[in-house]
Design a protein around this motif. Structure first.
Motif, mmCIF file in Angstrom:
data_model
loop_
_atom_site.group_PDB
_atom_site.id
_atom_site.type_symbol
_atom_site.label_atom_id
_atom_site.label_comp_id
_atom_site.label_asym_id
_atom_site.label_seq_id
_atom_site.Cartn_x
_atom_site.Cartn_y
_atom_site.Cartn_z
ATOM 1 N N PHE A 406 -5.468 -14.546 -3.899
ATOM 2 C CA PHE A 406 -6.548 -15.233 -4.599
ATOM 3 C C PHE A 406 -7.157 -16.253 -3.650
ATOM 4 O O PHE A 406 -6.455 -17.052 -3.041
ATOM 5 N N ARG A 407 -8.486 -16.213 -3.527
ATOM 6 C CA ARG A 407 -9.212 -17.208 -2.734
ATOM 7 C C ARG A 407 -10.360 -17.728 -3.574
ATOM 8 O O ARG A 407 -11.115 -16.956 -4.166
ATOM 9 N N GLY A 408 -10.471 -19.042 -3.651
ATOM 10 C CA GLY A 408 -11.547 -19.607 -4.453
ATOM 11 C C GLY A 408 -11.759 -21.071 -4.167
ATOM 12 O O GLY A 408 -10.978 -21.716 -3.450
ATOM 13 N N GLU A 409 -12.844 -21.597 -4.735
ATOM 14 C CA GLU A 409 -13.155 -23.014 -4.587
ATOM 15 C C GLU A 409 -12.240 -23.846 -5.478
ATOM 16 O O GLU A 409 -11.934 -23.462 -6.617
ATOM 17 N N LYS A 465 -8.889 -14.334 -13.785
ATOM 18 C CA LYS A 465 -10.127 -14.778 -13.136
ATOM 19 C C LYS A 465 -10.002 -16.106 -12.405
ATOM 20 O O LYS A 465 -10.890 -16.488 -11.645
ATOM 21 N N VAL A 466 -8.918 -16.845 -12.665
ATOM 22 C CA VAL A 466 -8.710 -18.127 -11.988
ATOM 23 C C VAL A 466 -7.259 -18.213 -11.517
ATOM 24 O O VAL A 466 -6.390 -17.465 -11.987
ATOM 25 N N ALA A 467 -7.019 -19.125 -10.593
ATOM 26 C CA ALA A 467 -5.652 -19.473 -10.187
ATOM 27 C C ALA A 467 -5.424 -20.944 -10.518
ATOM 28 O O ALA A 467 -6.384 -21.705 -10.718
ATOM 29 N N SER A 478 4.751 -19.723 -19.188
ATOM 30 C CA SER A 478 3.505 -19.640 -18.424
ATOM 31 C C SER A 478 3.375 -18.287 -17.740
ATOM 32 O O SER A 478 4.352 -17.723 -17.257
ATOM 33 N N HIS A 479 2.157 -17.782 -17.681
ATOM 34 C CA HIS A 479 1.880 -16.615 -16.852
ATOM 35 C C HIS A 479 0.435 -16.681 -16.388
ATOM 36 O O HIS A 479 -0.341 -17.523 -16.816
ATOM 37 N N GLY A 480 0.079 -15.808 -15.464
ATOM 38 C CA GLY A 480 -1.191 -15.893 -14.781
ATOM 39 C C GLY A 480 -0.937 -16.112 -13.299
ATOM 40 O O GLY A 480 0.208 -16.096 -12.842
ATOM 41 N N PHE A 481 -1.983 -16.344 -12.524
ATOM 42 C CA PHE A 481 -1.838 -16.570 -11.075
ATOM 43 C C PHE A 481 -1.555 -18.059 -10.880
ATOM 44 O O PHE A 481 -2.466 -18.872 -10.712
ATOM 45 N N VAL A 482 -0.282 -18.428 -10.927
ATOM 46 C CA VAL A 482 0.088 -19.845 -10.946
ATOM 47 C C VAL A 482 1.071 -20.178 -9.823
ATOM 48 O O VAL A 482 1.957 -19.395 -9.498
ATOM 49 N N LYS A 506 -6.755 -20.547 -0.258
ATOM 50 C CA LYS A 506 -6.327 -19.150 -0.265
ATOM 51 C C LYS A 506 -4.839 -19.072 -0.544
ATOM 52 O O LYS A 506 -4.031 -19.722 0.124
ATOM 53 N N ILE A 507 -4.488 -18.261 -1.534
ATOM 54 C CA ILE A 507 -3.086 -18.024 -1.897
ATOM 55 C C ILE A 507 -2.797 -16.559 -1.605
ATOM 56 O O ILE A 507 -3.433 -15.672 -2.185
ATOM 57 N N ASP A 508 -1.871 -16.310 -0.714
ATOM 58 C CA ASP A 508 -1.548 -14.943 -0.309
ATOM 59 C C ASP A 508 -0.065 -14.697 -0.561
ATOM 60 O O ASP A 508 0.792 -15.144 0.201
ATOM 61 N N THR A 509 0.246 -14.005 -1.662
ATOM 62 C CA THR A 509 1.652 -13.780 -2.002
ATOM 63 C C THR A 509 2.217 -12.540 -1.313
ATOM 64 O O THR A 509 3.380 -12.202 -1.531
ATOM 65 N N GLU A 510 1.401 -11.879 -0.506
ATOM 66 C CA GLU A 510 1.926 -10.811 0.356
ATOM 67 C C GLU A 510 2.492 -11.408 1.638
ATOM 68 O O GLU A 510 3.550 -11.005 2.119
ATOM 69 N N LYS A 511 1.793 -12.438 2.159
ATOM 70 C CA LYS A 511 2.281 -13.142 3.352
ATOM 71 C C LYS A 511 3.050 -14.412 2.995
ATOM 72 O O LYS A 511 3.560 -15.108 3.869
ATOM 73 N N ASN A 512 3.091 -14.723 1.671
ATOM 74 C CA ASN A 512 3.773 -15.920 1.161
ATOM 75 C C ASN A 512 3.201 -17.201 1.771
ATOM 76 O O ASN A 512 3.931 -18.078 2.250
ATOM 77 N N THR A 513 1.869 -17.323 1.734
ATOM 78 C CA THR A 513 1.203 -18.503 2.285
ATOM 79 C C THR A 513 0.271 -19.121 1.258
ATOM 80 O O THR A 513 -0.229 -18.449 0.355
ATOM 81 N N ILE A 514 0.039 -20.429 1.414
ATOM 82 C CA ILE A 514 -0.922 -21.155 0.589
ATOM 83 C C ILE A 514 -1.657 -22.122 1.514
ATOM 84 O O ILE A 514 -1.042 -22.991 2.125
ATOM 85 N N THR A 515 -2.963 -21.968 1.614
ATOM 86 C CA THR A 515 -3.705 -22.638 2.670
ATOM 87 C C THR A 515 -4.953 -23.332 2.142
ATOM 88 O O THR A 515 -5.747 -22.727 1.406
ATOM 89 N N LEU A 516 -5.122 -24.588 2.519
ATOM 90 C CA LEU A 516 -6.377 -25.291 2.315
ATOM 91 C C LEU A 516 -7.247 -25.008 3.534
ATOM 92 O O LEU A 516 -6.888 -25.361 4.669
ATOM 93 N N GLU A 517 -8.398 -24.374 3.322
ATOM 94 C CA GLU A 517 -9.249 -23.963 4.437
ATOM 95 C C GLU A 517 -10.185 -25.103 4.858
ATOM 96 O O GLU A 517 -11.411 -25.043 4.734
ATOM 97 N N VAL A 518 -9.541 -26.152 5.334
ATOM 98 C CA VAL A 518 -10.235 -27.335 5.855
ATOM 99 C C VAL A 518 -9.644 -27.632 7.220
ATOM 100 O O VAL A 518 -8.418 -27.569 7.387
ATOM 101 N N ASN A 519 -10.479 -27.961 8.211
ATOM 102 C CA ASN A 519 -9.956 -28.152 9.568
ATOM 103 C C ASN A 519 -9.105 -29.408 9.678
ATOM 104 O O ASN A 519 -9.235 -30.346 8.876
#
Length: 561
Positions: A406-409, A465-467, A478-482, A506-519
């Motif tokens: 899941f990737r979103g604002e 539709k949301v995380a 609880s359930h959903g993309f949490v 970006k939340i990637d549960t295949e690579k097990n990562t959670i990233t804030l896309e800010v430099n």
């Protein structure tokens, strides 16, 4: 020569220099011949204000009557409980997780100070199970846990209901999917009587795990609160506590790294609550076992999900009892398939494998438990994620229904209440990552559960539709993309405190990562401008808790010093 089993109580009953203590024991109804008997502390989390716990005193009384027939002395006492369902979404929910420590501390205090030889603990609601388990490990004297059992399902309009039905009903009413009358009738019929919440939520997750670990008699976790099987269990438990006293089997003989892995594997196979992460980190610490988030991820990677159980599935614990035949049938299946280790000791005095010898084999003519070669999910739904948002690790609950990436604002809220209002006011747009922060162990304080926002999301039709990410935690319902348990938490200066609206996550549960896309340069600039907000409390238990609690990645323990 008959073996002495009053190894602790004799420190009071056989000492001639304690006349006042003896006088007080006589006042309780003890006779002179009782002073040579082993004494059992029978502790329940009974209280009237919660269906999960309101029947536990009756079970405790049945256990005491059984204890007496085995020439043992039984002394009942109670410890606290907090109703997650009643306090959810209020400031009272801050006390839920901290109550685990109070439960453990109070049981340790009574049993150790009064020199009881053994313990029978009767928990009901969510934090009761790990609370009593932590205490039993600290004390390390012969002990058995008797689960209070799960609630029966409710019914309305031909539909099965449970506690989460009532939470999700508000979201449905708010989006005009149901009428006001339907909404009220769902609430009135969701909880028909005593027992813990019926799905594979936290109470049933922990009960199932503790049975697989060997700390409960077979069938304890799946026998409903009002069933005849629960009554029979209360009568049988005296046989086994006396056996444990005679053989000298203690909790630390039963709770090993291997048995902990058994418990977690069973819980994950059934689609259990993310709260098991916090609780098993704490249980392992109490047992002096080296165990971390990496162990939980390893176990989850190896364990298929085969339980079609709520909240992500369709069935309840009562269905395991009625249509499968009870938890031992599932445990035996996982043993036979090599998922669980059978050589772990249990409270029967036998190994897990020996306990399962006469248990029937599972029959796959039902839709509750799937075969391992056709699982609901090929590996566990619990994911431990790392990244710049959570360098110390966080916990995702991903069943696969909601996708794996899941990737979103970001849509940022500094409290649960703000997020709830935004969801109910239909202000959440599809594609966003909801961020709820300052609700961690210190910032909450007490790391409250986010069941209200996740239920409102599901009820509003936004589940896929949301995380949602948070430094708080989630209910087993609880359930959903949490993603929860983000560490370091916002109050401690974790990166989650620096996220702004419109940042991409970006939340990637295949690579097990959670990233804030800010430099990194922008992150450092924000960090210099950030100041921790004042603590929400400045006195009482919660204030003390903020000063001693460890991070979520360490299990939120309070005895680490």
């Amino acid at each position: 020569m008959k073996k002495k089993i009053n190894n602790f109580s004799r420190g009071i009953t056989k000492r001639s220099d304690l006349p006042a203590a003896h006088a007080m024991l006589y006042a309780t109804g003890m006779k002179e011949y009782d002073f040579c008997k082993a004494q059992i502390g029978i502790v329940s989390n009974w209280y009237e204000g919660n269906p999960c716990n309101m029947h536990l005193d009756k079970l405790a009384k049945k256990i005491k009557l059984s204890i007496i027939t085995k020439d043992l002395m039984g002394f009942q006492f109670t410890t606290i409980g907090i109703s997650d369902g009643i306090t959810m979404g209020t400031s009272g929910m801050r006390y839920s997780l901290p109550s685990r420590e109070l439960i453990a501390d109070s049981i340790e205090s009574v049993i150790d100070s009064h020199h009881y030889d053994g313990v029978i603990a009767i928990p009901g609601c969510d934090k009761n199970m790990p609370g009593v388990m932590i205490a039993l490990l600290r004390l390390n004297r012969p002990s058995i846990i008797v689960y209070g059992g799960s609630i029966s399902s409710g019914y309305y309009n031909g539909n099965k209901l449970d506690i989460v039905s009532s939470f999700e009903a508000l979201g449905k009413k708010n989006t005009s999917k149901i009428t006001e009358e339907e909404y009220k009738n769902i609430i009135k019929n969701s909880c028909p009587g005593p027992g813990a919440c019926g799905g594979m939520y936290t109470a049933n997750t922990m009960a199932s795990a503790l049975e697989a670990m060997g700390m409960m008699l077979p069938y304890s976790s799946s026998s409903p609160s009002t069933s005849k099987h629960k009554q029979i269990e209360c009568k049988k438990v005296s046989i086994y506590i006396k056996k444990l006293l005679e053989i000298g089997i203690k909790p630390k003989d039963i709770v090993t790294k291997s048995s902990i892995e058994n418990g977690i594997k069973l819980a994950i196979s059934l689609g259990g609550s993310t709260n098991l992460v916090l609780h098993f980190l704490a249980i392992a610490k109490s047992a002096n076992i080296n165990f971390s988030l990496k162990d939980i991820q390893r176990i989850s990677n190896q364990t298929p999900v085969i339980g079609n159980l709520k909240p992500s599935g369709s069935f309840l614990m009562e269905d395991i009892h009625m249509h499968i035949g009870g938890m031992p049938i599932i445990i035996k299946y996982l043993l036979n398939e090599g998922v669980l280790s059978g050589d772990c000791l249990t409270v029967t005095g036998k190994t897990l494998f020996e306990n399962m010898k006469n248990v029937p084999n599972i029959i796959f003519n039902q839709k509750i438990i799937y075969p391992l070669d056709k699982p609901i999910k090929k590996n566990g739904h619990i994911k431990i994620l790392y990244g710049n948002i959570s360098p110390d690790g966080c916990v995702a609950k991903i069943t696969g229904k909601e996708g794996t990436i899941f990737r979103g604002e970001a849509n940022v809220f500094n409290s649960e209440e703000e997020a709830n209002q935004a969801i109910l006011n239909n202000q959440i747009l599809p594609g966003v990552v909801i961020v709820i922060r300052y609700v961690g162990p210190i910032g909450g304080p007490g790391m409250p559960e986010m069941l209200k926002p996740t239920s409102y999301i599901m009820g509003s039709g936004l589940g896929k539709k949301v995380a949602l990410i948070t430094d708080g935690r989630f209910s087993g319902g609880s359930h959903g993309f949490v993603v929860g348990h983000i560490t370091p938490e916002a109050q401690s200066g974790g990166l989650i405190a620096l996220i702004k609206n419109k940042d991409f996550i970006k939340i990637d549960t295949e690579k097990n990562t959670i990233t804030l896309e800010v430099n990194d340069e922008e992150i450092q600039r924000r960090k210099k401008l950030w100041n921790p907000p004042s603590l929400k409390v400045n006195k009482g238990y919660l204030y003390k808790y903020t000063k001693i609690v460890s991070s979520a990645s360490e299990g939120c323990i309070t005895d680490q010093f």
